[in-house]
Design an enzyme around this catalytic site. Sequence first.
Site, short mmCIF file in Angstrom:
data_model
loop_
_atom_site.label_atom_id
_atom_site.label_comp_id
_atom_site.label_asym_id
_atom_site.label_seq_id
_atom_site.Cartn_x
_atom_site.Cartn_y
_atom_site.Cartn_z
N LYS A 32 0.85 -1.19 0.00
CA LYS A 32 0.00 0.00 0.00
C LYS A 32 0.89 1.23 0.00
CE LYS A 32 -2.39 1.69 3.74
NZ LYS A 32 -2.27 3.15 3.79
N ASP A 59 -3.42 4.34 -1.97
CA ASP A 59 -4.37 4.79 -0.93
C ASP A 59 -4.36 6.32 -0.85
OD1 ASP A 59 -5.94 4.97 1.37
OD2 ASP A 59 -4.33 4.37 2.72
N LYS A 61 -7.34 8.23 -1.18
CA LYS A 61 -8.63 8.67 -0.60
C LYS A 61 -9.17 9.96 -1.22
CE LYS A 61 -7.72 6.68 4.01
NZ LYS A 61 -6.28 6.39 4.02
N ASP A 64 -13.63 15.10 -3.80
CA ASP A 64 -13.72 16.44 -4.39
C ASP A 64 -14.99 16.47 -5.24
OD1 ASP A 64 -13.09 19.03 -5.52
OD2 ASP A 64 -10.97 18.61 -5.15
N THR A 119 -11.55 5.14 10.73
CA THR A 119 -11.60 4.53 12.07
C THR A 119 -11.18 5.53 13.16
OG1 THR A 119 -9.47 3.55 11.49
CG2 THR A 119 -11.36 2.09 11.47
N ARG A 211 2.77 -1.24 10.88
CA ARG A 211 3.84 -1.35 11.87
C ARG A 211 4.14 -2.76 12.39
NH1 ARG A 211 1.21 3.59 14.85
NH2 ARG A 211 -0.51 2.60 13.73
O1 C5P Z 1 0.74 0.55 11.19
P1 C5P Z 1 -0.70 0.11 11.02
O2 C5P Z 1 -0.86 -1.39 10.88
O3 C5P Z 1 -1.61 0.70 12.07
O4 C5P Z 1 -1.10 0.72 9.61
C1 C5P Z 1 -2.42 0.70 9.13
C2 C5P Z 1 -2.49 1.40 7.81
O5 C5P Z 1 -3.84 1.45 7.39
C3 C5P Z 1 -2.01 2.84 7.83
O6 C5P Z 1 -1.43 3.12 6.55
C4 C5P Z 1 -3.27 3.65 8.02
O7 C5P Z 1 -3.19 4.92 7.46
C5 C5P Z 1 -4.28 2.79 7.25
N1 C5P Z 1 -5.67 2.97 7.63
C6 C5P Z 1 -6.13 2.71 8.92
N2 C5P Z 1 -7.46 2.89 9.21
C7 C5P Z 1 -8.32 3.27 8.25
C8 C5P Z 1 -7.87 3.52 6.95
C9 C5P Z 1 -6.51 3.35 6.68
O8 C5P Z 1 -5.36 2.34 9.79
N3 C5P Z 1 -9.59 3.40 8.55
#
Ligand code: C5P
Length: 232
Positions: A32, A59, A61, A64, A119, A211
């Site tokens: 991603k 990603d 998003k 507009d 979220t 992460r």
């Molecule tokens: O590091 P982590 O596993 O929390 O990363 C989750 C990824 O998913 C990040 O790139 C975050 O921006 C993305 N994301 C999220 N919740 C959402 C939409 C996207 O955590 N609702």
Amino acid sequence: MGKDVIIACDFSSAEQVFDFLDKFTGKKPFVKIGMELFYAEGPSIVREIKKRGHKIFLDLKLHDIPNTVKKSMSVLSRLDVDLCNLHASGTKRMMEAALQGLTREDGTRPLLIAVTQLTSTDQESMENDLLIKEPIDKVVMHYAHNAKEAGLDGVVCSPLEAGKVHDLCGKDFITVTPGVRFADGDIGDQKRVMTPQAAKEIGSDYIVVGRPITAAEDPVAAYERCLADFVD
Ligand code: C5P
């Protein structure tokens, strides 16, 4: 497209992302690319990662007026990504325009999914800041339904919502779910998390994992653990 693990490559330079991807000498992970990397490096980073043989979820998003989103999607479709997204709150008309823009002359296009409610938005902020008074899970399902009616392929949602989205929109409507953590790992700033096994059981089609893989001591082992738990 079958079930897969998508690694959130939240890095701010090409050097960092290539250092990271160079560790993967076996299966090329689905990656991603989000705003951070895209804004830092521009469209060339998408082409370079694609050239290395990775599938890409771009990603960005989009949100507009329909005409702007249509034209922007038309430009993005030339990058030949596999999956891209927009905000369902931009309305059905915006989502339909996006699909038109994304579709190439030969009729092919990347998959297009919608963000319902982020979220990071909770009931309180939705009511106070956005003046939306309905329960948040009802809003999420309504937006998912709008995305389905507009012809989109799926939604980004919490793994906790994936089962309900499939019940409402069908099992072929794709659910892409971030917020995944190993049972023995740190949850960081994510609030509602699920393990890869639980996400599999509830029916997520793709998990987005950042992460727990990128910050792991052994990212390849962490990725393989996700694959084993979610796909195999
Ligand atoms: O590091 P982590 O596993 O929390 O990363 C989750 C990824 O998913 C990040 O790139 C975050 O921006 C993305 N994301 C999220 N919740 C959402 C939409 C996207 O955590 N609702």
